[in-house]
Structures are given as structure tokens and as C-alpha cells.
Design an enzyme around this catalytic site. Structure first.
Site, short mmCIF file in Angstrom:
data_model
loop_
_atom_site.label_atom_id
_atom_site.label_comp_id
_atom_site.label_asym_id
_atom_site.label_seq_id
_atom_site.Cartn_x
_atom_site.Cartn_y
_atom_site.Cartn_z
N SER A 110 0.84 -1.20 0.00
CA SER A 110 0.00 0.00 0.00
C SER A 110 0.88 1.24 0.00
O SER A 110 2.00 1.21 0.48
CB SER A 110 -0.88 0.04 1.25
OG SER A 110 -0.14 0.47 2.36
N ASP A 111 0.35 2.35 -0.55
CA ASP A 111 1.02 3.61 -0.26
C ASP A 111 0.75 3.87 1.23
O ASP A 111 -0.18 3.32 1.81
CB ASP A 111 0.51 4.75 -1.14
CG ASP A 111 1.56 5.88 -1.20
OD1 ASP A 111 2.44 5.92 -0.30
OD2 ASP A 111 1.50 6.71 -2.13
N TRP A 112 1.59 4.70 1.82
CA TRP A 112 1.58 4.83 3.28
C TRP A 112 0.26 5.44 3.79
O TRP A 112 -0.01 6.62 3.59
CB TRP A 112 2.78 5.67 3.70
CG TRP A 112 4.00 4.84 4.02
CD1 TRP A 112 4.75 4.93 5.17
CD2 TRP A 112 4.62 3.81 3.24
NE1 TRP A 112 5.77 4.01 5.13
CE2 TRP A 112 5.71 3.30 3.97
CE3 TRP A 112 4.35 3.22 2.01
CZ2 TRP A 112 6.53 2.27 3.51
CZ3 TRP A 112 5.16 2.19 1.54
CH2 TRP A 112 6.23 1.74 2.29
N GLY A 113 -0.57 4.61 4.38
CA GLY A 113 -1.86 5.08 4.85
C GLY A 113 -2.92 5.00 3.77
O GLY A 113 -3.98 5.60 3.90
N GLY A 114 -2.67 4.23 2.72
CA GLY A 114 -3.60 4.17 1.59
C GLY A 114 -4.68 3.12 1.73
O GLY A 114 -5.52 2.99 0.85
#
Ligand code: BGC
Length: 727
Positions: A258-262
Site C-alpha cells: 500500500s502507499d503509506w496510509g492508503g
């Protein structure tokens, strides 16, 4: 006892995969199955989410290692704290800063892309990273996207050709490339939630080809999901993108990170293709102190849903298989090389890429090159002459071993000249999330600069954008196509006090140039990393003949850009939705179809020499699916200076049954030609690459009929056009 036996079993197979023949690959898959059987449900789930900002847990009981990651894409980022974005202050993590990916794309040199990937991969390997969060390949849709500098331009063919060798170069080190951001993260504004509405055809023809190439040709081992939504679902757990296209159609066997916090939902993440959730604290955005990582969507909530039967255990098994496979390709691969870090060889590679990516946009009266032996008074004006550009910009920020500023590079090369420096204008004191006003008085800076410029034989204005908020920076978009901090006015005034003004732009984006007719020369130099100043001095002194070509269009006005021309709903959207109304007409495809003359066209770039592309021929005149079209031509360097030219091959369809751009890039080759010499060039085009996405059949269709091939050294400078047919 059982644990010891398992470890021996694992080690045996680790030895096997080092030299991976087909049967050994089968062995690895069997070993993955064997490990899977030994894992508890909790251990499986633990592999699927972060344990710190840049790492995931292993299984200590079985000796299964942790996975460590780092940004990407222009160098290996400094060590970051376990739970915050602070740098740890280690003294052994100052990397080689390579040029930004826009510069790499501008080199139009696939071999150089491999060299880039190999070198940055070596650095990641030395720094004990399993995954490099790079490269970035989102398509350049508008000049306002704050993150364009991290990507490879507006053309899907160019980006596809440049991304593949980068991925291969990185992965040759036993380090996974994590290609980002999948998909449609083409603006930073509202990137966390904006829902992209786009036709299937534009998706397939413009926004996905580079991702597809990175998986199918590059063999990427990891892909990063994007922050935004696509057709109502977040890309990190998007059924269509991850399950149908990436893992289904393209057969991706690696890990979707995932993108960070996605990640926003456990069930969607579990079912729609997300394999590894990364972020900060609970969901990447909010802060909790206790057992934060257990609260990730793919942590305890995932575990609970499997336990209570809401999600089948086979779902986590699939993720764990992928993650173990990634380990066998990286940390469990005993044969992987050791890597190397901040070596002279890497600095040389960074300088070479920078030299080849710099684009000469204008050069009247042979302003460049400037004789480095001459006893000249040179006024260097502008904050970007000294402003460090490896700091800021977001996650691509770097702590580098050194960064030679343009001023330092020029002073070192022009030893006989008197270099007078004046700042002229000043950026604010910036971070990528805020910008404080400059401590300098703008009027005094300008007055001083004009005084210095008046005394000099010539002026080099070194300005552009920077890595602050609303410039070239993650998290926000630019507000205007124009330069900030009064630079446009300053350039005009410099022209009034000195007849010889050359502009050196340090940007990752197109900018407006209201002063273009007044200045003698313009050099587009991107963000060049550690060797920035040296590479700029190499080009302006003539030690290196520029050969870079623009990987995206420079429009005259912002409204000339396709996406922007359709108004707010197209860009940036209404904060919930946006509609890609320009459809397939991105960049030069828009300008050519609508007949809007750009300031500088895609593929454009001058040289100190003159080239002629002549005697262009194609192998035959009629083709069918599965065949290759070969273009042969001669590139003549008609000047005396050695240099390189890029032969660009575009193809257009005559009387198409569907809307089409006038022409599209389908092949290119960079060739070095000595002064007063010729080189034969041959470019091969796969006829099936001419297919368009037919929404009616939901597939590619190679349209029969008449086409033309256009050969030139820029999208707006075609020397030969030849008709052919597909039947
Ligand atoms: C960026 C990614 C980056 C990640 C980790 C995110 O905000 O969008 O590109 O890899 O942070 O730093």
C-alpha cells in the site's frame, strides 16, 4: 525440535534458489507451501502489515526475516525512525543522489536507465533494503502536479521503455523494485480521496502501459497501490485494478504494497488485492500509542474476520505466498550481490545521466557553449544557483554525500572567469508542507542583482522551481504555470541591463516563459542530484554536447493543457470526483489534435551540432498482426562537434474508425555520431503496438487500413513521412 527441523528445511531450499533454474523455481514454490503449513494464522496475518514505518515483521520462531524498505526513486533515503518521519541521524547513510526521473526520461537512453537502476539497486542492497520504493511512472497529465519530477513524462511508450531497464537493474541486486503508484495518481491535490473517472480506453492506452511493461517485461516484484480512488474504490483495494488487471490479466506474482496510509477498509483490502499494508500509526494518518500496528486494517481486524469466518483463510494464504516469494527473491536469496554505496562509480553514473538528460531549449547567437578558458566576467543570478534540491519535495528527499550546486560547478570549471554571484530573488524558507517568507528584502535583492548584471559580460540566470510547498513537491500541486518569487519580472529586467542573458531552469515541470523572446538561451536542467553543478558546467562549457529531449510538452499557457482546458471537474475535480475529459489526448496528443502550438514540443531538444535524419526507409509496405516494421535511416552529424541525436518514430492512422491522436510515439533510438559523420540507425516496431483499446469488445484491436510513419528528432520536427498498410 520442530522449529530446528523447519529451519534446516528452509536453509536447504534457500541454497537451492540461489541458482534458479526452472526446477529450482518449482522447489521454491514447494518450499513456500511447506512454510505456509507451519505458520499460525496470527503469524500469517503479521506478515501482511507494517511493524514500523519502513519494515514488516518476520516470523522469529522460524527464522523468517523482516522485510525492510526505503524510498526511492532518486537515491536511498536516510534511515527513518521506527514510528515517525524523523531521520535517525546515522552517519553511514549519506547516499548518491541520482538525477530525478524526469531527467532520466529526457535522456531517451534505455541503457542509461539500466545503469541508473543497477546503481541505485546496489545502494539499496548495501543499505540492507529488500524493497526500493521506486520507480515512479505516473503519467504527466498537467504541469501542476507537484510530483511530476518523480515520474517519466507524458508518453506511455517512452515511460514503458524507460521503466523496464530501471526495474531490471534494481532487481539484479536481489532488491525488489516497487513500481508506483498504481494507478492514476496524477495530481497531489486531494490525492487521498479523489475519485478518478476515466474511459477504459484512456486507462488502457495512456495510464496503464508503463505499469504493464514494468510487470510483464521488467518482471517487477512489487507494486505500490495509489492513494486516490478509481471508479469509486480506493486504488489500494481496487478490484478492477488489482485483481482483474494486475494479478489476472498481467499474471503479477509479486506483492502489492500500500502507499503509506492508503488502506481504508479491511474486507476490501483483503479481497481486492492488497497484500501488505504500510503507513503510520493506526491507519497511516492517525496517532494512537498502544499497539498501533495491531490496529492496521490488515492486522487484528483482518485476523478477527478470518477467525469468525467472514473472510476465508485462503485469502491470507495467497498474500503470504506472495510475500514469501518476495523474500526468496531478496533476503532469502543467498546469491545476491553485496551492493555498494556512495562510490565514485555511482557519482560518475549520476553525472552521466545528468549530462544526457539536460535539454537545450533555445540557443541564439551561439550563447552556449561558453569558452571555459576565456577571461570573462560572468554574473550568476538566482537562488537556484545555490539552493540544495535533494532536500524537501516529500518522500523522495535525500541525505546525500554531496550536492554540487550550479554555482560551485560553474566556479570549478570556469577558473579563468570572474564569477559574480547575486541571489536576485529568494524562495521562502521551505519544507514540503509549509513555506515561511524569505528573510530577504525582495527589492534589495533585485537592485543588487541588476547592478551585478550590468557590470558583467554575460548573465546566467539560474532559477525555476524548488522542493517547497506548491512547487515541485509531494502533497500539494502548483498554483500557476509561472515562476514564483518575482522571477519572471527579474529576468525581463536583467535583459534591460545586459544584452546577453541565458536562463538555466532547475525544475521538474514545465513553466511559462513570458520572457522567451528576450533571452538568448534556455537550458532545462531538472533536479540533477549529487553532481548537479558539475553536469551543468559540463554542458555550458561545451565539455558535453547536450542531447536531452523533452519527455513532456511545455505549453505556452496553462489553458493550453488538455486536462486543464476542460475546467475544474477535469482538474482538480470537485474534491470528490474528477473526470479525465481530455481522454486519450494527453500532452502532444492534445496539442497536435487541437492544433495548439506548444512553447516547446514533446521530444524537442537542441544540440551544439546539427543533425539530419535522412534516407529513411521501411522494410516493406504491408503488414499484418505479429509482424515487425523496421525503419532504417541515416543520422548525419553535419556539424563539427561530436554529439548524440534521438531518432523518434511516430505512427498515425489515416481515416480511423475511432478518434485518434494525429500520431503517437512507437519507437526511438539515441545514437552518438561524431562530427561530420554518419551513423545508420534501425528502429523496430511491433505492428501489434498499433492496436487501440476497443471498448465494445473490451480488448485490443489492430485496425486494418492505411497508416503513416513519421520519423524525426522531435514530435514537431518530422523529416520523413511514409505510408504503409495493415491488413
Ligand atoms: C508516498 C510514497 C512513498 C511513501 C513512503 C508516500 O507518502 O506517496 O511514494 O514511497 O510515502 O515514504
Amino acid at each position: 525440535m520442530k522449529a530446528i527441523l523447519s529451519l534446516t528445511f528452509i536453509s536447504f531450499f534457500i541454497l537451492l534458489i540461489g541458482c534458479s533454474t526452472q526446477s529450482e523455481k518449482v522447489d521454491v514454490e514447494q518450499e513456500i507451501e511447506a512454510i505456509l503449513k507451519q505458520l499460525t494464522l496470527k503469524e500469517k496475518v503479521d506478515l501482511c502489515h507494517a511493524q514500523s514505518k519502513f519494515s514488516t515483521k518476520g516470523v522469529a520462531r522460524l527464522g523468517i526475516p523482516e522485510i525492510w524498505m526505503s524510498d526511492g526513486p532518486h537515491g536511498v533515503r536516510a534511515e527513518i525512525a521506527w514510528d515517525s518521519w524523523d531521520q535517525l541521524g546515522w552517519t553511514n547513510d549519506s547516499c548518491t543522489a541520482f538525477p530525478a526521473l524526469t531527467c532520466l526520461a529526457a535522456s531517451f537512453n534505455e541503457k542509461l536507465s539500466y545503469k541508473y537502476g543497477k546503481a541505485i539497486g546496489e545502494e539499496a542492497r548495501y543499505r540492507k533494503k529488500e524493497v526500493l520504493l521506486a520507480p515512479g511512472i505516473n503519467i504527466y497529465r498537467t504541469p501542476l502536479n507537484g510530483r511530476n519530477f518523480e515520474y517519466m513524462g507524458e508518453d506511455p511508450y517512452l515511460a514503458s521503455k524507460m521503466v523496464v531497464p530501471y526495474v531490471k537493474g534494481v532487481q539484479g541486486n536481489g532488491v525488489a523494485a516497487c513500481v508506483k503508484h498504481f494507478a492514476l495518481n496524477n495530481q497531489e491535490k486531494w490525492r487521498g480521496h479523489i475519485n478518478v473517472n476515466i474511459s477504459e480506453r484512456a486507462l488502457r492506452e495512456i495510464y496503464l502501459p508503463a505499469h504493464k511493461a514494468s510487470v510483464i517485461e521488467g518482471g517487477a516484484w512489487a507494486i505500490m497501490g495509489a492513494y486516490n480512488k478509481f471508479r469509486g474504490q480506493h486504488c489500494c483495494h481496487n478490484e478492477e485494478l488489482n485483481n482483474k488487471i494486475l494479478k489476472g490479466e498481467w499474471g503479477f506474482d509479486g506483492v502489492v504494497i500500500s502507499d503509506w496510509g492508503g488502506v481504508h477498509d479491511t474486507k476490501e483490502a483483503a479481497l481486492y488485492g492488497m497484500d501488505m499494508e504500510m503507513g503510520t500509526w493506526t491507519d497511516g494518518l492517525h496517532k494512537t500509542k498502544y499497539n498501533a500496528y495491531d490496529n492496521y486494517h490488515l492486522a487484528m481486524p483482518f485476523y478477527e474476520k478470518i477467525k469468525n469466518g467472514e473472510i476465508d483463510e485462503s485469502v491470507v494464504d495467497d498474500k503470504v505466498r506472495r510475500i514469501l516469494r518476495l523474500m526468496y527473491r531478496t533476503c532469502l536469496n543467498k546469491e545476491r550481490p553485496l551492493g555498494s554505496f556512495a562510490t565514485q562509480e555511482h557519482f560518475n553514473t549520476a553525472r552521466e545521466i545528468a549530462q544526457e538528460g539536460i535539454v537545450l531549449l533555445k540557443n541564439e547567437n551561439n550563447f552556449f557553449p561558453i569558452n571555459p578558458e576565456a577571461k570573462l566576467k560572468i554574473a550568476v543570478i538566482g537562488h537556484n544557483a545555490t539552493h540544495p534540491m535533494t532536500i524537501g519535495g516529500g518522500s523522495s528527499e535525500l541525505k546525500t554525500h554531496h550536492e554540487i550546486s550550479p554555482l560551485e560547478g560553474i566556479k570549478a570549471r570556469f577558473k579563468n572567469a570572474e564569477i559574480l554571484y547575486s541571489m536576485g530573488y529568494s524562495a521562502g524558507i521551505g519544507k514540503w508542507w509549509t513555506e515561511l517568507p524569505s528573510p530577504y528584502n525582495a527589492d534589495s535583492l533585485k537592485t543588487e542583482a541588476l547592478k551585478v548584471a550590468k557590470e558583467a559580460d554575460l548573465v546566467l540566470f539560474i532559477g525555476g522551481l524548488n522542493k517547497n510547498l506548491h512547487q515541485d513537491s509531494e502533497g500539494t500541486d502548483r498554483k500557476s504555470l509561472n515562476l514564483s518569487y518575482g522571477q519572471d519580472e527579474l529576468i525581463e529586467e536583467l535583459n534591460k541591463v545586459n544584452e546577453k542573458v541565458g536562463v538555466i531552469l532547475v525544475t521538474g515541470n514545465a513553466v511559462a516563459m513570458p520572457w522567451i523572446n528576450q533571452v538568448d538561451a534556455v537550458l532545462q536542467t531538472w533536479y540533477l542530484g549529487s553532481e548537479a553543478g558539475n553536469a551543468i558546467a559540463d554542458v555550458i562549457s561545451g565539455d558535453v554536447n547536450p542531447s536531452g529531449k523533452l519527455p513532456f510538452t511545455f505549453p505556452v499557457r496553462l489553458e493550453d493543457n488538455g486536462a486543464i482546458s476542460f475546467g475544474e471537474l477535469s482538474y482538480p475535480g470537485d474534491s470528490i470526483n474528477q473526470y479525465y475529459k481530455e481522454d486519450i489526448y494527453v500532452g502532444y496528443r492534445w496539442h497536435e489534435t487541437k492544433n495548439i502550438k506548444p512553447l516547446f514540443a514533446f521530444g524537442f531538444g537542441l544540440s551544439y551540432s546539427d543533425f539530419e535524419i535522412k534516407e529513411s526507409k521501411i522494410s516493406k509496405k504491408q503488414f499484418s498482426s505479429g509482424e515487425k516494421l523496421i525503419v532504417n535511416c541515416t543520422v548525419s552529424n553535419t556539424g563539427t562537434i561530436d554529439g548524440a541525436e534521438v531518432v523518434q518514430v511516430y505512427i498515425g492512422k489515416v481515416n480511423s474508425k475511432v478518434d485518434r491522436a494525429v500520431k503517437e510515439l512507437k519507437g526511438f533510438k539515441k545514437v552518438f555520431v561524431k562530427g561530420n559523420n554518419d551513423e545508420l540507425v534501425s528502429v523496430t516496431i511491433d505492428i501489434d503496438e498499433l492496436a487501440f483499446w476497443n471498448e465494445e469488445i473490451d480488448g485490443w484491436e489492430l485496425e486494418k487500413g492505411e497508416y503513416f510513419i513519421a520519423i524525426g528528432n522531435s514530435s514537431d520536427n518530422i523529416s520523413t513521412q511514409i505510408p504503409f498498410e495493415v491488413n
